[in-house]
Write a protein that holds these residues in place. Sequence first.
Motif, PDB file in Angstrom:
ATOM      1  N   ARG A 165       0.305   5.591  -0.738  1.00  0.00           N
ATOM      2  CA  ARG A 165      -0.329   5.888   0.551  1.00  0.00           C
ATOM      3  C   ARG A 165       0.738   5.738   1.643  1.00  0.00           C
ATOM      4  O   ARG A 165       0.863   4.699   2.261  1.00  0.00           O
ATOM      5  N   TYR A 195      -0.346   5.076   5.628  1.00  0.00           N
ATOM      6  CA  TYR A 195      -1.505   4.197   5.740  1.00  0.00           C
ATOM      7  C   TYR A 195      -1.094   2.897   6.418  1.00  0.00           C
ATOM      8  O   TYR A 195      -0.104   2.284   6.046  1.00  0.00           O
ATOM      9  N   ILE A 206       0.836  -1.202   0.000  1.00  0.00           N
ATOM     10  CA  ILE A 206       0.000   0.000   0.000  1.00  0.00           C
ATOM     11  C   ILE A 206       0.867   1.247   0.000  1.00  0.00           C
ATOM     12  O   ILE A 206       0.567   2.225  -0.696  1.00  0.00           O
TER      13      ILE A 206
END
Length: 90
Positions: free
Chosen positions: A16, A19, A11
């Motif tokens: 991101r 995150y 991710i």
Amino acid sequence: MSKYGVLNFLISKMGRKNYKIDKQISFIDMSIILYEKFFQLIRGLFLKFSFIKSRGLIFKGKNTIILHKNKIKLGKTTFIGNNVKINALC
């Protein structure tokens, strides 16, 4: 490495940075989410090869309609939800 360390790494590579996956999510629930995201990614790959300019991955939900695809430019990672209609002519 944590329970979902590999997923957190993937991710972060998709753009991101801060995150983190909640550790309270069960394995079954995470499997369902990954199953859905996999098919969204496959639909997005077909979309990417049909005239859309994109620098990254496209996740396309079910029942989406995109008109005038050749006029759309997308960023690094794009999520298009379920039951969405986009008219790019405007």
